[in-house]
Design a protein around this motif. Sequence first.
Motif, PDB file in Angstrom:
ATOM      1  N   LEU A 155      -3.218   1.895  -6.354  1.00 40.60           N
ATOM      2  CA  LEU A 155      -2.709   1.547  -5.033  1.00 40.60           C
ATOM      3  C   LEU A 155      -2.874   2.698  -4.047  1.00 40.60           C
ATOM      4  O   LEU A 155      -3.114   2.467  -2.857  1.00 40.60           O
ATOM      5  CB  LEU A 155      -1.241   1.126  -5.135  1.00 40.60           C
ATOM      6  N   VAL A 156      -2.751   3.927  -4.533  1.00 38.78           N
ATOM      7  CA  VAL A 156      -2.988   5.077  -3.663  1.00 38.78           C
ATOM      8  C   VAL A 156      -4.445   5.098  -3.206  1.00 38.78           C
ATOM      9  O   VAL A 156      -4.755   5.365  -2.044  1.00 38.78           O
ATOM     10  CB  VAL A 156      -2.615   6.391  -4.376  1.00 38.78           C
ATOM     11  N   ILE A 157      -5.366   4.794  -4.127  1.00 34.16           N
ATOM     12  CA  ILE A 157      -6.785   4.711  -3.765  1.00 34.16           C
ATOM     13  C   ILE A 157      -6.996   3.613  -2.721  1.00 34.16           C
ATOM     14  O   ILE A 157      -7.681   3.805  -1.709  1.00 34.16           O
ATOM     15  CB  ILE A 157      -7.647   4.454  -5.007  1.00 34.16           C
ATOM     16  N   ALA A 158      -6.391   2.451  -2.948  1.00 30.22           N
ATOM     17  CA  ALA A 158      -6.531   1.344  -1.994  1.00 30.22           C
ATOM     18  C   ALA A 158      -5.953   1.705  -0.632  1.00 30.22           C
ATOM     19  O   ALA A 158      -6.466   1.268   0.405  1.00 30.22           O
ATOM     20  CB  ALA A 158      -5.855   0.098  -2.545  1.00 30.22           C
ATOM     21  N   SER A 159      -4.903   2.510  -0.619  1.00 27.49           N
ATOM     22  CA  SER A 159      -4.252   2.874   0.651  1.00 27.49           C
ATOM     23  C   SER A 159      -5.133   3.749   1.527  1.00 27.49           C
ATOM     24  O   SER A 159      -4.858   3.916   2.715  1.00 27.49           O
ATOM     25  CB  SER A 159      -2.918   3.584   0.382  1.00 27.49           C
ATOM     26  N   ASN A 160      -6.200   4.326   0.960  1.00 31.02           N
ATOM     27  CA  ASN A 160      -7.132   5.106   1.775  1.00 31.02           C
ATOM     28  C   ASN A 160      -7.951   4.228   2.708  1.00 31.02           C
ATOM     29  O   ASN A 160      -8.564   4.733   3.661  1.00 31.02           O
ATOM     30  CB  ASN A 160      -8.067   5.917   0.873  1.00 31.02           C
ATOM     31  N   ASP A 161      -7.999   2.932   2.425  1.00 33.71           N
ATOM     32  CA  ASP A 161      -8.662   1.986   3.321  1.00 33.71           C
ATOM     33  C   ASP A 161      -7.674   1.573   4.412  1.00 33.71           C
ATOM     34  O   ASP A 161      -6.570   1.128   4.125  1.00 33.71           O
ATOM     35  CB  ASP A 161      -9.136   0.757   2.537  1.00 33.71           C
ATOM     36  N   ARG A 196      -3.936  -0.121   3.901  1.00 32.96           N
ATOM     37  CA  ARG A 196      -2.938   0.947   3.790  1.00 32.96           C
ATOM     38  C   ARG A 196      -1.508   0.404   3.846  1.00 32.96           C
ATOM     39  O   ARG A 196      -0.674   0.726   3.006  1.00 32.96           O
ATOM     40  CB  ARG A 196      -3.143   1.994   4.884  1.00 32.96           C
ATOM     41  N   ALA A 197      -1.233  -0.445   4.826  1.00 36.44           N
ATOM     42  CA  ALA A 197       0.133  -0.953   4.976  1.00 36.44           C
ATOM     43  C   ALA A 197       0.566  -1.759   3.754  1.00 36.44           C
ATOM     44  O   ALA A 197       1.676  -1.582   3.238  1.00 36.44           O
ATOM     45  CB  ALA A 197       0.242  -1.798   6.245  1.00 36.44           C
ATOM     46  N   SER A 198      -0.314  -2.636   3.266  1.00 36.84           N
ATOM     47  CA  SER A 198       0.030  -3.466   2.111  1.00 36.84           C
ATOM     48  C   SER A 198       0.230  -2.619   0.858  1.00 36.84           C
ATOM     49  O   SER A 198       1.159  -2.859   0.074  1.00 36.84           O
ATOM     50  CB  SER A 198      -1.075  -4.497   1.854  1.00 36.84           C
ATOM     51  N   SER A 199      -0.642  -1.618   0.674  1.00 43.12           N
ATOM     52  CA  SER A 199      -0.551  -0.774  -0.521  1.00 43.12           C
ATOM     53  C   SER A 199       0.732   0.048  -0.516  1.00 43.12           C
ATOM     54  O   SER A 199       1.450   0.117  -1.524  1.00 43.12           O
ATOM     55  CB  SER A 199      -1.776   0.154  -0.596  1.00 43.12           C
ATOM     56  N   LEU A 200       1.018   0.682   0.615  1.00 42.64           N
ATOM     57  CA  LEU A 200       2.219   1.509   0.701  1.00 42.64           C
ATOM     58  C   LEU A 200       3.480   0.660   0.593  1.00 42.64           C
ATOM     59  O   LEU A 200       4.464   1.069  -0.022  1.00 42.64           O
ATOM     60  CB  LEU A 200       2.223   2.314   1.997  1.00 42.64           C
ATOM     61  N   TYR A 201       3.446  -0.532   1.183  1.00 41.00           N
ATOM     62  CA  TYR A 201       4.600  -1.422   1.098  1.00 41.00           C
ATOM     63  C   TYR A 201       4.909  -1.765  -0.358  1.00 41.00           C
ATOM     64  O   TYR A 201       6.069  -1.713  -0.791  1.00 41.00           O
ATOM     65  CB  TYR A 201       4.346  -2.693   1.898  1.00 41.00           C
ATOM     66  N   PHE A 202       3.870  -2.102  -1.108  1.00 43.06           N
ATOM     67  CA  PHE A 202       4.098  -2.450  -2.519  1.00 43.06           C
ATOM     68  C   PHE A 202       4.596  -1.234  -3.296  1.00 43.06           C
ATOM     69  O   PHE A 202       5.519  -1.359  -4.127  1.00 43.06           O
ATOM     70  CB  PHE A 202       2.820  -2.992  -3.150  1.00 43.06           C
TER      71      PHE A 202
END
Length: 226
Positions: free
Chosen positions: A79-85, A89-95
């Motif tokens: 999810l941290v990797i995905a948050s770089n996009d 970012r918002a969806s990854s950090l929210y989860f």
Amino acid sequence: MLWFILLSVAFAEDAQLWFQLQQARYLMMDTEEIETSIEILNGIIAQSEPDDFIVAQAEYWKGRALYELGFESHAQERLVIASNDYDLRASSLYFLEHSAAWKRRVQKTPYNGNPWVNLDGKPSSNSSLMWVCALDGKASQFSNLRLDVDSSEFPLYLTVEVVDWRNERWLWKEIVRDASQPVSIRMTEFRSPRTEKRYWYRNIIVTAESEDGRRVPITVSNTQIR
């Protein structure tokens, strides 16, 4: 003609990868098929360029799948990797934030402790721009909130949001001049979105701003909920 053929092949390959992504997401709905879903997502990642948008999508859903299987540290990595996009970012950090907060949730009231996770979904003694606390169904009704707040910068405008089970937000915002006393709030002080008599709350979110409107990192620690 060759250019057209190559373009058609590339389009077909991209379409196939997006179909596989949707298939993986569908399989995640069945707990017995989550590992198969991860295998498909791994295949998408292996077949794509690292900076392709579909890779970020695959990493995000792989993180969600790993979390469902109980591999929380590996899920966080994906999810941290995905948050770089930017788009994810918002969806990854929210989860990250809310899944971690749920793990440390307040399970009953009265409560006295430190249930908070930061912007990265981690409990920490370091300052953060946002803190999140989750409430179990058995702790979803309360009348008083008391918390210790500290910062390297005072005075600050503290904002406390309480999110209810309808996903509506209650808002309290006041100036805090120093850390000498805990912040104590009665639920009757919140600006209510409705006028019903009973409410069920699921999250508490705390942020702060300086007098000139800048977001200010803070720490939120010992908390009482009654």
